[in-house]
Design a protein around this motif. Structure first.
Motif, PDB file in Angstrom:
ATOM      1  N   ILE A  60       0.878  -1.167   0.000  1.00 64.11           N
ATOM      2  CA  ILE A  60       0.000   0.000   0.000  1.00 64.11           C
ATOM      3  C   ILE A  60       0.914   1.214   0.000  1.00 64.11           C
ATOM      4  CG2 ILE A  60      -1.759   1.290   1.263  1.00 64.11           C
ATOM      5  CD1 ILE A  60      -2.678  -1.365   2.459  1.00 64.11           C
ATOM      6  N   GLN A  61       0.994   1.885  -1.128  1.00 65.55           N
ATOM      7  CA  GLN A  61       1.925   3.003  -1.269  1.00 65.55           C
ATOM      8  C   GLN A  61       1.420   4.263  -0.576  1.00 65.55           C
ATOM      9  OE1 GLN A  61       4.845   2.693  -2.432  1.00 65.55           O
ATOM     10  NE2 GLN A  61       4.913   1.080  -3.968  1.00 65.55           N
ATOM     11  N   THR A 195       4.254  -1.701   5.939  1.00 60.35           N
ATOM     12  CA  THR A 195       4.625  -0.284   5.962  1.00 60.35           C
ATOM     13  C   THR A 195       4.534   0.232   7.392  1.00 60.35           C
ATOM     14  OG1 THR A 195       2.389   0.540   5.624  1.00 60.35           O
ATOM     15  CG2 THR A 195       3.656  -0.034   3.655  1.00 60.35           C
ATOM     16  N   ALA A 196       5.065   1.426   7.605  1.00 59.78           N
ATOM     17  CA  ALA A 196       5.038   2.021   8.941  1.00 59.78           C
ATOM     18  C   ALA A 196       3.660   2.553   9.293  1.00 59.78           C
ATOM     19  CB  ALA A 196       6.072   3.141   9.024  1.00 59.78           C
ATOM     20  N   GLU A 197       2.778   2.672   8.284  1.00 59.98           N
ATOM     21  CA  GLU A 197       1.486   3.319   8.509  1.00 59.98           C
ATOM     22  C   GLU A 197       0.320   2.350   8.548  1.00 59.98           C
ATOM     23  OE1 GLU A 197      -1.095   7.082   6.704  1.00 59.98           O
ATOM     24  OE2 GLU A 197       0.747   6.389   5.725  1.00 59.98           O
ATOM     25  N   TRP A 198       0.406   1.251   7.762  1.00 63.15           N
ATOM     26  CA  TRP A 198      -0.745   0.374   7.621  1.00 63.15           C
ATOM     27  C   TRP A 198      -0.420  -1.043   8.064  1.00 63.15           C
ATOM     28  CZ3 TRP A 198      -4.947   3.062   6.785  1.00 63.15           C
ATOM     29  CH2 TRP A 198      -4.856   4.273   6.100  1.00 63.15           C
ATOM     30  N   GLN A 199      -1.360  -1.652   8.721  1.00 61.74           N
ATOM     31  CA  GLN A 199      -1.247  -3.049   9.132  1.00 61.74           C
ATOM     32  C   GLN A 199      -2.494  -3.793   8.676  1.00 61.74           C
ATOM     33  OE1 GLN A 199      -1.173  -3.662  13.330  1.00 61.74           O
ATOM     34  NE2 GLN A 199      -0.978  -5.884  13.168  1.00 61.74           N
ATOM     35  N   VAL A 221      -7.255  -3.073   7.397  1.00 62.16           N
ATOM     36  CA  VAL A 221      -5.956  -2.579   7.850  1.00 62.16           C
ATOM     37  C   VAL A 221      -6.144  -1.622   9.013  1.00 62.16           C
ATOM     38  CG1 VAL A 221      -4.942  -2.802   5.551  1.00 62.16           C
ATOM     39  CG2 VAL A 221      -5.925  -0.627   6.239  1.00 62.16           C
ATOM     40  N   ARG A 222      -5.125  -1.491   9.829  1.00 59.56           N
ATOM     41  CA  ARG A 222      -5.170  -0.568  10.964  1.00 59.56           C
ATOM     42  C   ARG A 222      -4.126   0.524  10.768  1.00 59.56           C
ATOM     43  NH1 ARG A 222      -5.120  -3.966  14.675  1.00 59.56           N
ATOM     44  NH2 ARG A 222      -7.268  -3.781  15.370  1.00 59.56           N
ATOM     45  N   ASP A 223      -4.536   1.755  11.047  1.00 54.34           N
ATOM     46  CA  ASP A 223      -3.627   2.898  10.963  1.00 54.34           C
ATOM     47  C   ASP A 223      -2.679   2.848  12.163  1.00 54.34           C
ATOM     48  OD1 ASP A 223      -2.368   5.348  10.957  1.00 54.34           O
ATOM     49  OD2 ASP A 223      -4.103   6.405  10.157  1.00 54.34           O
ATOM     50  N   ILE A 224      -1.429   2.499  11.924  1.00 52.29           N
ATOM     51  CA  ILE A 224      -0.468   2.314  12.996  1.00 52.29           C
ATOM     52  C   ILE A 224      -0.088   3.638  13.648  1.00 52.29           C
ATOM     53  CG2 ILE A 224       1.874   1.491  13.533  1.00 52.29           C
ATOM     54  CD1 ILE A 224       1.548  -0.543  11.329  1.00 52.29           C
ATOM     55  N   LYS A 225      -0.140   4.716  12.910  1.00 48.76           N
ATOM     56  CA  LYS A 225       0.265   6.016  13.461  1.00 48.76           C
ATOM     57  C   LYS A 225      -0.605   6.423  14.650  1.00 48.76           C
ATOM     58  CE  LYS A 225       2.502   8.119   9.435  1.00 48.76           C
ATOM     59  NZ  LYS A 225       2.441   9.216   8.450  1.00 48.76           N
ATOM     60  N   SER A 226      -1.925   6.239  14.511  1.00 50.58           N
ATOM     61  CA  SER A 226      -2.817   6.629  15.592  1.00 50.58           C
ATOM     62  C   SER A 226      -2.870   5.558  16.677  1.00 50.58           C
ATOM     63  CB  SER A 226      -4.230   6.865  15.058  1.00 50.58           C
ATOM     64  OG  SER A 226      -4.788   5.645  14.618  1.00 50.58           O
ATOM     65  N   GLY A 227      -2.602   4.315  16.242  1.00 49.28           N
ATOM     66  CA  GLY A 227      -2.595   3.220  17.200  1.00 49.28           C
ATOM     67  C   GLY A 227      -3.966   2.632  17.449  1.00 49.28           C
TER      68      GLY A 227
END
Length: 237
Positions: A60-61, A195-199, A221-227
């Motif tokens: 996911i770019q 990626t660092a942003e999406w899981q 997917v989960r937004d990793i930045k917000s947690g």
């Protein structure tokens, strides 16, 4: 004595290779001499061609709120049976298959990504390779970036959910001429690069008939930045 044997062996190898290349050239000439790539390759034109689609998500770019879009990199595998490209391998030095770059030299189904960001997207076939078997099975492989439209909603941030789709549809062919099928009930994630942003936490594929025939896959997917925020990306293939 050993030197003579080695030279004899090498000569045999070169000769066998030359015979194979000559047979392959003759086979390709025979197959494509009266072949028309703009004609559906079936013997019974009342029967549809079934095209299977396998989508391997590589990355996911970007999920772009400003452009309301999703950018992905995927491996795309299409396969179908071409009844006009069949040969008896025993009559052609045992050649059972061969691979060649796509150059508008074979019939290709008119599939497009209908929700491409700017215009209906081609499938990256200019860089594609084609594998053809003696039974007429055609397999097309290509790697491509897709920019697709996606309504990004952030009102509930950091608990927002995004529903993004990649829609593979038929362009001109009617339902009784071309059928689309998914190869599996899951999007292939074996080569996915985290990626660092999406899981990605889940995904599935299903077949749906609407205005167009489509196969639908959903990737959670989960937004990793917000947690805590969860985003959902739906991939229709």
């Amino acid at each position: 004595m050993i030197l003579i044997f080695m030279i004899y062996f090498c000569v045999l190898q070169v000769s066998a290779r030359e015979n194979h290349e000559h047979s392959l050239t003759a086979l390709r000439k025979q197959l494509f001499e009266n072949y028309y790539a703009d004609v559906r390759p079936v013997l019974n034109h009342s029967q549809p061609i079934i095209v299977t689609i396998n989508l391997t998500l590589l990355k996911i770019q970007q999920v772009d709120e400003k452009r309301q879009s999703l950018r992905t990199t995927v491996n795309l595998l299409l396969s179908w049976n071409d009844e006009l490209l069949i040969w008896n391998k025993s009559e052609h030095e045992g050649i059972s298959n061969f691979v060649f770059p796509y150059n508008r030299n074979v019939w290709i189904p008119d599939i497009m990504v209908s929700n491409a960001l700017d215009k209906p997207a081609e499938l990256g076939l200019k860089e594609a390779f084609i594998s053809l078997t003696h039974a007429g099975e055609v397999v097309v492989w290509t790697q491509v970036n897709f920019d697709t439209s996606c309504e990004i909603r952030t009102k509930k941030y950091p608990f927002d959910e995004q529903h993004c789709e990649i829609l593979f549809t038929k362009f001109m062919n009617e339902d009784d001429k071309l059928e689309l099928k998914a190869t599996d009930n899951k999007t292939n994630l074996e080569m996915y690069i985290e990626t660092a942003e999406w899981q990605i936490i889940d995904n599935y594929v299903r077949y749906e008939i609407d205005v167009y025939d489509t196969n639908i896959g959903r990737i959670l997917v989960r937004d990793i930045k917000s947690g805590v925020s969860k985003s959902e990306i739906t991939v229709l293939i």
